[in-house]
Design a protein around this motif. Structure first.
Motif, PDB file in Angstrom:
ATOM      1  N   GLY A  83       0.827  -1.211   0.000  1.00 17.40           N
ATOM      2  CA  GLY A  83       0.000   0.000   0.000  1.00 17.40           C
ATOM      3  C   GLY A  83       0.859   1.257   0.000  1.00 17.40           C
ATOM      4  N   SER A  84       0.219   2.373  -0.250  1.00 23.98           N
ATOM      5  CA  SER A  84       0.971   3.628  -0.236  1.00 23.98           C
ATOM      6  C   SER A  84       1.423   3.895   1.204  1.00 23.98           C
ATOM      7  N   GLY A  85       2.617   4.374   1.352  1.00 28.11           N
ATOM      8  CA  GLY A  85       3.169   4.635   2.681  1.00 28.11           C
ATOM      9  C   GLY A  85       3.813   3.417   3.319  1.00 28.11           C
ATOM     10  N   PHE A  86       3.782   2.254   2.625  1.00 31.55           N
ATOM     11  CA  PHE A  86       4.364   1.028   3.178  1.00 31.55           C
ATOM     12  C   PHE A  86       5.874   1.165   3.339  1.00 31.55           C
ATOM     13  N   ALA A  87       6.517   1.749   2.341  1.00 30.72           N
ATOM     14  CA  ALA A  87       7.984   1.810   2.347  1.00 30.72           C
ATOM     15  C   ALA A  87       8.466   3.248   2.521  1.00 30.72           C
ATOM     16  N   ASP A  88       9.685   3.359   3.052  1.00 32.68           N
ATOM     17  CA  ASP A  88      10.317   4.672   3.199  1.00 32.68           C
ATOM     18  C   ASP A  88      10.962   5.129   1.897  1.00 32.68           C
ATOM     19  N   GLY A  89      11.241   4.159   1.012  1.00 33.97           N
ATOM     20  CA  GLY A  89      11.866   4.521  -0.240  1.00 33.97           C
ATOM     21  C   GLY A  89      11.902   3.342  -1.190  1.00 33.97           C
ATOM     22  N   LEU A  90      12.096   3.645  -2.460  1.00 35.30           N
ATOM     23  CA  LEU A  90      12.138   2.603  -3.495  1.00 35.30           C
ATOM     24  C   LEU A  90      13.214   2.965  -4.512  1.00 35.30           C
ATOM     25  N   LEU A  91      14.004   1.964  -4.885  1.00 34.36           N
ATOM     26  CA  LEU A  91      15.005   2.146  -5.926  1.00 34.36           C
ATOM     27  C   LEU A  91      14.619   1.274  -7.114  1.00 34.36           C
ATOM     28  N   ALA A  92      14.669   1.832  -8.311  1.00 42.18           N
ATOM     29  CA  ALA A  92      14.409   1.042  -9.519  1.00 42.18           C
ATOM     30  C   ALA A  92      15.536   1.300 -10.508  1.00 42.18           C
ATOM     31  N   ASP A  93      16.394   0.326 -10.674  1.00 39.82           N
ATOM     32  CA  ASP A  93      17.531   0.408 -11.612  1.00 39.82           C
ATOM     33  C   ASP A  93      17.100  -0.389 -12.842  1.00 39.82           C
ATOM     34  N   ILE A  94      16.254   0.220 -13.628  1.00 41.18           N
ATOM     35  CA  ILE A  94      15.566  -0.507 -14.698  1.00 41.18           C
ATOM     36  C   ILE A  94      16.506  -0.810 -15.864  1.00 41.18           C
TER      37      ILE A  94
END
Ligand SMILES: C[S@@+](CC[C@H](N)C(=O)[O-])C[C@H]1O[C@@H](n2cnc3c(N)ncnc32)[C@H](O)[C@@H]1O
Length: 128
Positions: A83-94
Motif C-alpha cells: 500500500g501507499s506509505g508502506f515503504a520509506d523509499g524505493l530504488l528502480a535500476d531498470i
C-alpha cells in the motif's frame, strides 16, 4: 536513507544496490527485493545471505543485518502488493543485468547468436 526503515529494491538483479542498502539499514530494517528473473533472484539470494557475508571487510555484524525478503514479481505490481506509505523509499535500476546479457540463450545479446527470446521471466510470457 533511514536506518531501520523499509525499502524496496524494485529491480534487485544480482543484489549490488540491495547490498549497499542493507548495510545502511541495520537489523531493525526491512529490505524487499523484487525481480522478474528467477535466475537473478537466485544469485541475489546468495550474494545477500548474512551467513556468506559475515567476516567480510565493511560488513556489519550478523546481529545488525536487516530482514531481507526477495520476491519474484514485476515492479509493475508494487502498488498492488504494498500500500501507499508502506515503504520509506524505493530504488528502480531498470534495465537488463549482465547475467541476462552474457547468456546468449536468453536472447538479449547482440554480440553472440541466440534465439530472439528476451523474456525477463523465462517461465512465462511470449518470446520476442
Ligand atoms: C540493471 S539490472 C539491476 C541491477 C541491480 N541494481 C544490481 O545492483 O545488481 C535490472 C534488473 O531489472 C530486472 N527487471 C527488468 N524488468 C523488470 C520488471 N518489470 N520487474 C522487475 N524486475 C525487472 C531485470 O531482470 C534485471 O535483473
Amino acid at each position: 536513507m533511514r536506518r531501520g526503515g523499509t525499502y524496496i529494491d524494485a529491480t534487485v538483479g544480482l543484489g549490488g544496490h540491495s547490498y549497499e542498502i542493507a548495510k545502511r539499514l541495520g537489523a531493525p530494517g526491512h529490505l524487499i527485493g523484487l525481480d522478474k528473473d528467477p535466475a537473478a533472484l537466485a544469485v541475489a539470494r546468495t550474494n545477500l545471505a548474512r551467513e556468506r557475508l559475515m567476516g567480510s571487510a565493511g560488513v556489519p555484524p550478523a546481529a545488525d543485518w536487516p530482514e531481507i525478503t526477495l520476491m519474484q514479481c514485476s515492479f509493475a505490481e508494487v502498488g498492488k502488493r504494498f500500500g501507499s506509505g508502506f515503504a520509506d523509499g524505493l530504488l528502480a535500476d531498470i534495465g537488463v543485468s549482465s547475467l541476462q546479457l552474457d547468456d546468449a540463450a536468453r536472447g538479449f545479446s547482440f554480440q553472440a547468436d541466440g534465439p530472439l527470446d528476451m523474456r525477463m521471466d523465462p517461465r512465462g510470457e511470449r518470446t520476442a
